[in-house]
Design a protein around this motif. Sequence first.
Motif, PDB file in Angstrom:
ATOM      1  N   GLU A  92       0.832  -1.201   0.000  1.00  0.00           N
ATOM      2  CA  GLU A  92       0.000   0.000   0.000  1.00  0.00           C
ATOM      3  C   GLU A  92       0.870   1.256   0.000  1.00  0.00           C
ATOM      4  OE1 GLU A  92      -3.345   2.436   2.575  1.00  0.00           O
ATOM      5  OE2 GLU A  92      -2.821   0.401   3.200  1.00  0.00           O
ATOM      6  N   ALA A  93       1.896   1.265   0.842  1.00  0.00           N
ATOM      7  CA  ALA A  93       2.795   2.419   0.885  1.00  0.00           C
ATOM      8  C   ALA A  93       3.459   2.640  -0.469  1.00  0.00           C
ATOM      9  CB  ALA A  93       3.848   2.223   1.975  1.00  0.00           C
ATOM     10  N   MET A  94       3.918   1.560  -1.087  1.00  0.00           N
ATOM     11  CA  MET A  94       4.531   1.680  -2.414  1.00  0.00           C
ATOM     12  C   MET A  94       3.530   2.209  -3.441  1.00  0.00           C
ATOM     13  SD  MET A  94       6.767  -1.821  -2.741  1.00  0.00           S
ATOM     14  CE  MET A  94       8.494  -1.904  -2.221  1.00  0.00           C
ATOM     15  N   ALA A  95       2.300   1.730  -3.362  1.00  0.00           N
ATOM     16  CA  ALA A  95       1.288   2.160  -4.330  1.00  0.00           C
ATOM     17  C   ALA A  95       1.020   3.656  -4.203  1.00  0.00           C
ATOM     18  CB  ALA A  95       0.005   1.365  -4.139  1.00  0.00           C
ATOM     19  N   TRP A  96       0.872   4.142  -2.968  1.00  0.00           N
ATOM     20  CA  TRP A  96       0.660   5.582  -2.798  1.00  0.00           C
ATOM     21  C   TRP A  96       1.878   6.362  -3.267  1.00  0.00           C
ATOM     22  CZ3 TRP A  96      -4.072   6.490  -2.741  1.00  0.00           C
ATOM     23  CH2 TRP A  96      -4.997   5.849  -1.907  1.00  0.00           C
ATOM     24  N   GLU A  97       3.068   5.846  -2.974  1.00  0.00           N
ATOM     25  CA  GLU A  97       4.284   6.547  -3.389  1.00  0.00           C
ATOM     26  C   GLU A  97       4.387   6.596  -4.912  1.00  0.00           C
ATOM     27  OE1 GLU A  97       7.242   8.928  -3.218  1.00  0.00           O
ATOM     28  OE2 GLU A  97       6.292   8.253  -1.363  1.00  0.00           O
ATOM     29  N   LEU A  98       4.055   5.507  -5.554  1.00  0.00           N
ATOM     30  CA  LEU A  98       4.050   5.509  -7.019  1.00  0.00           C
ATOM     31  C   LEU A  98       2.984   6.458  -7.556  1.00  0.00           C
ATOM     32  CD1 LEU A  98       4.567   1.701  -7.583  1.00  0.00           C
ATOM     33  CD2 LEU A  98       6.149   3.517  -8.284  1.00  0.00           C
ATOM     34  N   GLY A  99       1.939   6.668  -6.788  1.00  0.00           N
ATOM     35  CA  GLY A  99       0.940   7.656  -7.162  1.00  0.00           C
ATOM     36  C   GLY A  99       1.442   9.076  -7.032  1.00  0.00           C
ATOM     37  N   ARG A 100       2.403   9.284  -6.139  1.00  0.00           N
ATOM     38  CA  ARG A 100       2.972  10.633  -5.967  1.00  0.00           C
ATOM     39  C   ARG A 100       3.919  10.996  -7.095  1.00  0.00           C
ATOM     40  NH1 ARG A 100       5.694  13.276  -2.127  1.00  0.00           N
ATOM     41  NH2 ARG A 100       7.235  11.625  -1.915  1.00  0.00           N
ATOM     42  N   ALA A 143      11.990   2.019 -11.001  1.00  0.00           N
ATOM     43  CA  ALA A 143      12.639   1.034 -10.138  1.00  0.00           C
ATOM     44  C   ALA A 143      11.703   0.583  -9.023  1.00  0.00           C
ATOM     45  CB  ALA A 143      13.927   1.616  -9.560  1.00  0.00           C
ATOM     46  N   LEU A 144      10.991   1.523  -8.414  1.00  0.00           N
ATOM     47  CA  LEU A 144      10.040   1.166  -7.369  1.00  0.00           C
ATOM     48  C   LEU A 144       8.888   0.365  -7.954  1.00  0.00           C
ATOM     49  CD1 LEU A 144       9.173   1.380  -4.417  1.00  0.00           C
ATOM     50  CD2 LEU A 144       8.050   3.545  -4.976  1.00  0.00           C
ATOM     51  N   HIS A 190      -5.839  -5.753   4.987  1.00  0.00           N
ATOM     52  CA  HIS A 190      -4.723  -4.923   4.538  1.00  0.00           C
ATOM     53  C   HIS A 190      -4.381  -5.195   3.067  1.00  0.00           C
ATOM     54  CE1 HIS A 190      -3.640  -2.471   7.902  1.00  0.00           C
ATOM     55  NE2 HIS A 190      -3.651  -3.498   8.730  1.00  0.00           N
ATOM     56  N   LEU A 191      -4.604  -6.412   2.614  1.00  0.00           N
ATOM     57  CA  LEU A 191      -4.455  -6.700   1.190  1.00  0.00           C
ATOM     58  C   LEU A 191      -5.435  -5.859   0.375  1.00  0.00           C
ATOM     59  CD1 LEU A 191      -3.484  -8.421  -1.258  1.00  0.00           C
ATOM     60  CD2 LEU A 191      -5.225 -10.115  -0.599  1.00  0.00           C
ATOM     61  N   LEU A 192      -6.672  -5.784   0.834  1.00  0.00           N
ATOM     62  CA  LEU A 192      -7.685  -5.003   0.121  1.00  0.00           C
ATOM     63  C   LEU A 192      -7.325  -3.523   0.120  1.00  0.00           C
ATOM     64  CD1 LEU A 192     -11.043  -6.628   1.339  1.00  0.00           C
ATOM     65  CD2 LEU A 192      -9.373  -7.478  -0.312  1.00  0.00           C
ATOM     66  N   GLN A 193      -6.797  -3.022   1.235  1.00  0.00           N
ATOM     67  CA  GLN A 193      -6.444  -1.604   1.282  1.00  0.00           C
ATOM     68  C   GLN A 193      -5.274  -1.284   0.353  1.00  0.00           C
ATOM     69  OE1 GLN A 193      -6.472  -0.715   5.742  1.00  0.00           O
ATOM     70  NE2 GLN A 193      -7.766   0.899   4.916  1.00  0.00           N
ATOM     71  N   ALA A 194      -4.355  -2.222   0.202  1.00  0.00           N
ATOM     72  CA  ALA A 194      -3.281  -2.022  -0.772  1.00  0.00           C
ATOM     73  C   ALA A 194      -3.857  -1.920  -2.177  1.00  0.00           C
ATOM     74  CB  ALA A 194      -2.277  -3.171  -0.683  1.00  0.00           C
ATOM     75  N   ALA A 195      -4.855  -2.746  -2.454  1.00  0.00           N
ATOM     76  CA  ALA A 195      -5.488  -2.696  -3.770  1.00  0.00           C
ATOM     77  C   ALA A 195      -6.243  -1.392  -3.976  1.00  0.00           C
ATOM     78  CB  ALA A 195      -6.429  -3.884  -3.938  1.00  0.00           C
ATOM     79  N   VAL A 196      -6.864  -0.876  -2.918  1.00  0.00           N
ATOM     80  CA  VAL A 196      -7.539   0.419  -3.015  1.00  0.00           C
ATOM     81  C   VAL A 196      -6.547   1.487  -3.468  1.00  0.00           C
ATOM     82  CG1 VAL A 196      -8.612   2.275  -1.669  1.00  0.00           C
ATOM     83  CG2 VAL A 196      -9.361  -0.095  -1.347  1.00  0.00           C
ATOM     84  N   ALA A 197      -5.353   1.485  -2.872  1.00  0.00           N
ATOM     85  CA  ALA A 197      -4.337   2.458  -3.268  1.00  0.00           C
ATOM     86  C   ALA A 197      -3.983   2.309  -4.741  1.00  0.00           C
ATOM     87  CB  ALA A 197      -3.092   2.292  -2.394  1.00  0.00           C
ATOM     88  N   PHE A 234       2.665   8.391   5.485  1.00  0.00           N
ATOM     89  CA  PHE A 234       3.472   9.452   4.890  1.00  0.00           C
ATOM     90  C   PHE A 234       3.298   9.500   3.368  1.00  0.00           C
ATOM     91  CE2 PHE A 234       6.914   9.757   8.441  1.00  0.00           C
ATOM     92  CZ  PHE A 234       6.008  10.436   9.232  1.00  0.00           C
ATOM     93  N   ALA A 235       3.230   8.330   2.736  1.00  0.00           N
ATOM     94  CA  ALA A 235       3.109   8.305   1.276  1.00  0.00           C
ATOM     95  C   ALA A 235       1.796   8.914   0.800  1.00  0.00           C
ATOM     96  CB  ALA A 235       3.240   6.873   0.763  1.00  0.00           C
ATOM     97  N   SER A 236       0.751   8.813   1.606  1.00  0.00           N
ATOM     98  CA  SER A 236      -0.573   9.324   1.213  1.00  0.00           C
ATOM     99  C   SER A 236      -0.922  10.638   1.898  1.00  0.00           C
ATOM    100  CB  SER A 236      -1.648   8.274   1.545  1.00  0.00           C
ATOM    101  OG  SER A 236      -1.670   7.991   2.939  1.00  0.00           O
ATOM    102  N   LEU A 237       0.044  11.283   2.535  1.00  0.00           N
ATOM    103  CA  LEU A 237      -0.228  12.412   3.419  1.00  0.00           C
ATOM    104  C   LEU A 237      -0.902  13.584   2.716  1.00  0.00           C
ATOM    105  CD1 LEU A 237       0.193  13.033   6.407  1.00  0.00           C
ATOM    106  CD2 LEU A 237       2.339  14.148   5.798  1.00  0.00           C
ATOM    107  N   ALA A 238      -0.555  13.833   1.468  1.00  0.00           N
ATOM    108  CA  ALA A 238      -1.147  14.971   0.758  1.00  0.00           C
ATOM    109  C   ALA A 238      -2.661  14.859   0.659  1.00  0.00           C
ATOM    110  CB  ALA A 238      -0.532  15.095  -0.635  1.00  0.00           C
ATOM    111  N   ALA A 239      -3.179  13.646   0.776  1.00  0.00           N
ATOM    112  CA  ALA A 239      -4.621  13.436   0.661  1.00  0.00           C
ATOM    113  C   ALA A 239      -5.378  13.848   1.915  1.00  0.00           C
ATOM    114  CB  ALA A 239      -4.912  11.971   0.338  1.00  0.00           C
ATOM    115  N   TYR A 240      -4.672  14.277   2.951  1.00  0.00           N
ATOM    116  CA  TYR A 240      -5.310  14.732   4.185  1.00  0.00           C
ATOM    117  C   TYR A 240      -5.199  16.240   4.360  1.00  0.00           C
ATOM    118  CZ  TYR A 240      -5.316   9.767   5.308  1.00  0.00           C
ATOM    119  OH  TYR A 240      -5.520   8.413   5.272  1.00  0.00           O
TER     120      TYR A 240
END
Length: 654
Positions: free
Chosen positions: A101-109, A114-115, A163-170, A427-433
Amino acid sequence: MTPSRPAATPTTGDAPAGDGGRPVVPASGRLQPLGLAEVRITDGFWARRQDVNRTATLGHIEHWLEREGWLPNFDLAVQGGLPDGRRGREFSDSEVYKLLEAMAWELGRRHDPALEERFDAIVRRVAAAQEPDGYVSTMFGRPGQGARYSDLEWGHELYCQGHLLQAAVARVRTGHPDDLLVQVARRSADHVCETFGPGGNPGVCGHAEVEVALAELGRALDEPRYLRQAALFVERRGHGTLADIEWGRSYYQDDVPVRDAEVFRGHAVRANYLAAGALDVGVDSRDDALVDAVARQWDRTTAARTYITGGQGSHHQDEAFGEDFVLPPDRAYSETCAAVGSVMVAWRLLLARGDARYADAVERALFNVVATSPADDGRAFYYANTLHQRVPGEPAATDVASARAESSLRAPWFHVSCCPPNVARTFASLAAYVATVDHGGLQIHQYATGEVRASLPSGAPVAVDVETAYPADGRVRVRVVEAPAGRWALTLRVPAWSPTATLTVDDGTPRTVPAGSVAVPDLRAGSVVVLDLDTSPRFLRPDDRIDAVRGCVAVQRGPEVLCVESVDLPGGRDVADLRVDPSVPPREVDGRVVVRGVVVDHGRAAPWPYAPGAASRGARGAAEDEAGVDVPLVAYHDWASRGPSTMRVWLPTT
């Protein structure tokens, strides 16, 4: 509540597509969230945290998941090496999912090939271990292991799949609705619905999480079946579905139905995750009574069961809330994951109701718990966040996992390492708050240098740039880059901690504004709004019912709670020797906050630590430097950054 599901915002550059990179997308509510596609944090406190998270923390977590065998467990599942070769606790799968999930949000940023390659490689290993019917677990269900769902109290199977589902949400929300991870999560969610739906297994998981995950995945994939299953889990909770244990069913919130509870109780992470899931169900089902119930519980929890830092949980044995006002600083558990959960709850309440005090709570937990956990280099963490360290901590070994609560300094990894990946995904999704919109305009809730490029519900574009050194000072400058046609307002949060605040529009006359929020209507492109908050340090006193800190004061500067460390006392004296003079306000000297106090010389230990007579300032025969000394304080989130020390937030007074 009025319908308010936001449409996906067109993206540019490296911004995510999908639902705009929003972790939470309610079907209705007072405010609509903005996501990574619309908000960028570009400099300052949180930008530095995000950069360290991207460059150090994600790789650090991935390294330890490999090293400890938690990621290789999925390979063993494919190879038939379970259960003999399995390593880690029953919930270790969830840390892999939180990393994804953290990686997915970071890739969204930002785009990072490489990531992306590392992310895809982990997803393939997880997908290979999934059973044909969608079930996925490395702990249960194979020869030699316990049967599926045979230990709902402690097995964490639904928690892990959540938590698997939340990673997919990201992944969906950042523009990858057909990604392999999403396919895996959809099969898992379908399996959960088939197994635990009406007429199926009537149980719930001992650790709430799947509720919020199902609700959000249902939103992301427009699959109402998942929301219905989340609602079923929420309604089942509190009816004695799970076996009783030594700490009582309140440990996993199975003692009182969600609608009937008066306060958050039991395991603090479980309680917050359940509350977040209940809010998702209540909002999307237009069930105002359920939302009201959670809001009522949040009110009392904030008023009587939350530390000054925003931390929650005062019990070590069960990682749980204590009773009202049982908030001992030296026994504060204040788990980092509980703070992440509290942010999830407060953010959902803010979206539903629009009250600025929920944004205040998000800020408090972020600055004073979530930001406290990681070391400056992003490679060591606190699991628990004490408010009083009585003895200097022992540096943690860099090559072995540490015990969670017993680690007196930040450690690189824990036998139970839920907190590092929880910090990483936050932290990876922080801008969304940071910001929201509604039919009346744009609202900014958290302050950081950055930019907002969004659309109002009408489709009218709005764009602003924010400049601030927050929290180093309280000036927030917002420049309107593009203004919507017609009537609209820019709304800024005025935190409750600011005793005074002024607002200036286009170099006009500053005007005083009260705590809460202030709306500035009908700005044009080029307009500049400056909000000046009072970040001068000030004493805070506890409610007299918090026995453990009666007669003490704490110091807060802006959103940051401060503390004293022994390394800043004369001669490295223990913080137990400091008495603060509450008649001398804290002040800033050479860039540091100082308090006036005296250092007690307790002398030789008495044979019996109790004496007749009125309360004294120290042990019998103690001498004090009556002239007093100025003692510098540090932001609590920075404590122990200079090595082992004693520390305290609440300071006894003279």
